[in-house]
Design a protein around this motif. Structure first.
Motif, PDB file in Angstrom:
ATOM      1  N   UNK A  16       0.897  -1.183  -0.009  1.00 35.39           N
ATOM      2  CA  UNK A  16      -0.120   0.008   0.066  1.00 35.39           C
ATOM      3  C   UNK A  16       0.794   1.270  -0.098  1.00 35.39           C
ATOM      4  N   UNK A  17       2.158   1.308   0.744  1.00 37.58           N
ATOM      5  CA  UNK A  17       2.739   2.156   0.797  1.00 37.58           C
ATOM      6  C   UNK A  17       3.541   2.707  -0.428  1.00 37.58           C
ATOM      7  N   UNK A  18       4.316   1.653  -1.183  1.00 38.99           N
ATOM      8  CA  UNK A  18       4.817   1.893  -2.307  1.00 38.99           C
ATOM      9  C   UNK A  18       4.065   2.198  -3.563  1.00 38.99           C
ATOM     10  N   UNK A  19       2.959   1.573  -3.489  1.00 37.04           N
ATOM     11  CA  UNK A  19       2.155   1.718  -4.880  1.00 37.04           C
ATOM     12  C   UNK A  19       1.758   3.146  -5.190  1.00 37.04           C
ATOM     13  N   UNK A  20       1.933   3.569  -6.421  1.00 30.92           N
ATOM     14  CA  UNK A  20       1.677   4.735  -7.306  1.00 30.92           C
ATOM     15  C   UNK A  20       0.800   4.309  -8.224  1.00 30.92           C
ATOM     16  N   UNK A  21       0.369   5.246  -9.189  1.00 31.83           N
ATOM     17  CA  UNK A  21      -0.245   5.154 -10.198  1.00 31.83           C
ATOM     18  C   UNK A  21       0.191   4.537 -11.542  1.00 31.83           C
ATOM     19  N   UNK A  22       1.523   4.984 -11.447  1.00 33.11           N
ATOM     20  CA  UNK A  22       2.725   4.774 -12.506  1.00 33.11           C
ATOM     21  C   UNK A  22       3.296   3.293 -12.286  1.00 33.11           C
ATOM     22  N   UNK A  23       3.526   3.085 -11.067  1.00 28.92           N
ATOM     23  CA  UNK A  23       4.443   2.009 -10.609  1.00 28.92           C
ATOM     24  C   UNK A  23       4.076   1.184  -9.463  1.00 28.92           C
ATOM     25  N   UNK A  24       3.916  -0.281  -9.551  1.00 30.91           N
ATOM     26  CA  UNK A  24       3.795  -0.851  -8.241  1.00 30.91           C
ATOM     27  C   UNK A  24       5.160  -1.452  -7.882  1.00 30.91           C
ATOM     28  N   UNK A  25       5.319  -2.046  -6.598  1.00 31.09           N
ATOM     29  CA  UNK A  25       6.666  -2.521  -6.052  1.00 31.09           C
ATOM     30  C   UNK A  25       6.933  -4.131  -6.586  1.00 31.09           C
ATOM     31  N   UNK A  26       8.066  -4.362  -6.673  1.00 29.84           N
ATOM     32  CA  UNK A  26       8.539  -5.741  -6.938  1.00 29.84           C
ATOM     33  C   UNK A  26       8.897  -6.437  -5.749  1.00 29.84           C
ATOM     34  N   UNK A  58       1.183  -5.673 -13.992  1.00 27.30           N
ATOM     35  CA  UNK A  58       2.157  -5.517 -15.263  1.00 27.30           C
ATOM     36  C   UNK A  58       3.658  -5.800 -14.738  1.00 27.30           C
ATOM     37  N   UNK A  59       4.364  -5.785 -15.725  1.00 22.63           N
ATOM     38  CA  UNK A  59       5.797  -6.317 -15.790  1.00 22.63           C
ATOM     39  C   UNK A  59       6.701  -5.018 -15.839  1.00 22.63           C
ATOM     40  N   UNK A  60       7.686  -5.050 -15.356  1.00 25.12           N
ATOM     41  CA  UNK A  60       8.787  -3.904 -15.258  1.00 25.12           C
ATOM     42  C   UNK A  60      10.180  -4.239 -15.797  1.00 25.12           C
ATOM     43  N   UNK A  61      10.878  -3.619 -16.422  1.00 21.99           N
ATOM     44  CA  UNK A  61      12.317  -3.738 -16.656  1.00 21.99           C
ATOM     45  C   UNK A  61      12.939  -3.366 -15.843  1.00 21.99           C
ATOM     46  N   UNK A  62      13.972  -3.999 -15.022  1.00 22.92           N
ATOM     47  CA  UNK A  62      14.880  -3.667 -14.025  1.00 22.92           C
ATOM     48  C   UNK A  62      16.484  -4.014 -14.352  1.00 22.92           C
ATOM     49  N   UNK A  63      17.251  -3.264 -13.676  1.00 24.27           N
ATOM     50  CA  UNK A  63      18.626  -3.183 -14.152  1.00 24.27           C
ATOM     51  C   UNK A  63      19.307  -4.454 -13.529  1.00 24.27           C
ATOM     52  N   UNK A  64      18.775  -5.215 -12.578  1.00 26.93           N
ATOM     53  CA  UNK A  64      19.313  -6.140 -11.985  1.00 26.93           C
ATOM     54  C   UNK A  64      19.034  -7.424 -12.379  1.00 26.93           C
ATOM     55  N   UNK A  67      15.479 -10.225 -17.648  1.00 27.71           N
ATOM     56  CA  UNK A  67      14.123 -10.271 -18.024  1.00 27.71           C
ATOM     57  C   UNK A  67      13.157  -9.323 -16.974  1.00 27.71           C
ATOM     58  N   UNK A  68      12.044  -8.926 -17.532  1.00 28.57           N
ATOM     59  CA  UNK A  68      11.117  -7.810 -16.596  1.00 28.57           C
ATOM     60  C   UNK A  68      10.715  -8.628 -15.289  1.00 28.57           C
ATOM     61  N   UNK A  69      10.531  -7.962 -14.357  1.00 31.50           N
ATOM     62  CA  UNK A  69      10.000  -8.554 -12.989  1.00 31.50           C
ATOM     63  C   UNK A  69       8.605  -8.169 -12.810  1.00 31.50           C
ATOM     64  N   UNK A  70       7.783  -8.959 -12.088  1.00 28.24           N
ATOM     65  CA  UNK A  70       6.434  -8.749 -11.857  1.00 28.24           C
ATOM     66  C   UNK A  70       6.240  -7.537 -10.661  1.00 28.24           C
ATOM     67  N   UNK A  71       5.251  -6.561 -10.961  1.00 29.45           N
ATOM     68  CA  UNK A  71       4.934  -5.573  -9.885  1.00 29.45           C
ATOM     69  C   UNK A  71       3.736  -6.328  -9.262  1.00 29.45           C
ATOM     70  N   UNK A  72       3.647  -5.778  -7.994  1.00 30.73           N
ATOM     71  CA  UNK A  72       2.513  -6.320  -7.113  1.00 30.73           C
ATOM     72  C   UNK A  72       1.736  -5.414  -6.587  1.00 30.73           C
ATOM     73  N   UNK A  73       0.348  -5.213  -6.676  1.00 30.10           N
ATOM     74  CA  UNK A  73      -0.649  -4.451  -6.173  1.00 30.10           C
ATOM     75  C   UNK A  73      -1.594  -5.017  -5.364  1.00 30.10           C
ATOM     76  N   UNK A  74      -1.888  -4.191  -4.203  1.00 34.16           N
ATOM     77  CA  UNK A  74      -3.278  -4.946  -3.702  1.00 34.16           C
ATOM     78  C   UNK A  74      -4.543  -4.905  -4.495  1.00 34.16           C
ATOM     79  N   UNK A  75      -5.048  -6.078  -4.369  1.00 32.81           N
ATOM     80  CA  UNK A  75      -6.394  -5.937  -5.035  1.00 32.81           C
ATOM     81  C   UNK A  75      -7.315  -5.240  -4.156  1.00 32.81           C
ATOM     82  N   UNK A  76      -8.580  -4.883  -4.537  1.00 30.29           N
ATOM     83  CA  UNK A  76      -9.634  -4.374  -4.038  1.00 30.29           C
ATOM     84  C   UNK A  76     -10.141  -5.002  -2.609  1.00 30.29           C
TER      85      UNK A  76
END
Length: 102
Positions: A16-26, A58-64, A67-76
Motif C-alpha cells: 500500500x505504501x509503495x504503490x503509485x499510479x505509474x508503478x507498483x513495487x517488486x 504489469x511487468x517492469x524492466x529492471x537493471x538487476x 527479464x522483466x519482473x512482476x509488480x505487485x499491487x493490492x487488490x480491492x
C-alpha cells in the motif's frame, strides 16, 4: 483460524505504501520496505496472490535482471473491511480481482 502473520501484515502495508499510479513495487522492493528476507517475502507474496489480496498489474524492466519482473499491487479485497457492508463486497471475487461494473 490462525491469526495473520507479521510478515503478511508487513508486506501488505508495504504494498500500500509503495504503490503509485505509474508503478507498483517488486518482490525486492516489498522485502526491503517490510524489512523481511527475500525468501520469506517471495513465499508470502505467492500465498497473498493465491488468497486474492495481491495481483500482478504489469511487468517492469529492471537493471538487476535480464527479464522483466512482476509488480505487485493490492487488490480491492485487501482494502475492504467487514464494516464496509455488503455493497462494497459484491464486486469482489476471492480468486481474482474484477473490474467494477459501469
Amino acid at each position: 483460524m490462525r491469526p495473520v502473520g507479521e510478515v503478511r501484515e508487513a508486506l501488505l502495508a508495504a504494498a500500500v505504501a509503495l504503490a503509485t499510479d505509474e508503478q507498483a513495487p517488486t518482490v525486492r522492493e516489498l522485502a526491503q520496505k517490510a524489512r523481511v528476507g527475500q525468501l520469506a517475502a517471495r513465499r508470502t507474496i505467492d500465498n497473498l496472490r493465491r488468497a486474492g489480496l495481491l495481483h500482478i498489474p504489469r511487468m517492469r524492466k529492471v537493471d538487476y535482471r535480464n527479464c522483466p519482473v512482476a509488480e505487485y499491487a493490492c487488490s480491492k479485497m485487501a482494502t475492504l473491511k467487514p464494516a464496509d457492508g455488503w455493497a462494497a463486497w459484491r464486486g469482489v471475487s476471492i480468486c481474482t480481482p474484477r473490474a467494477e461494473a459501469e
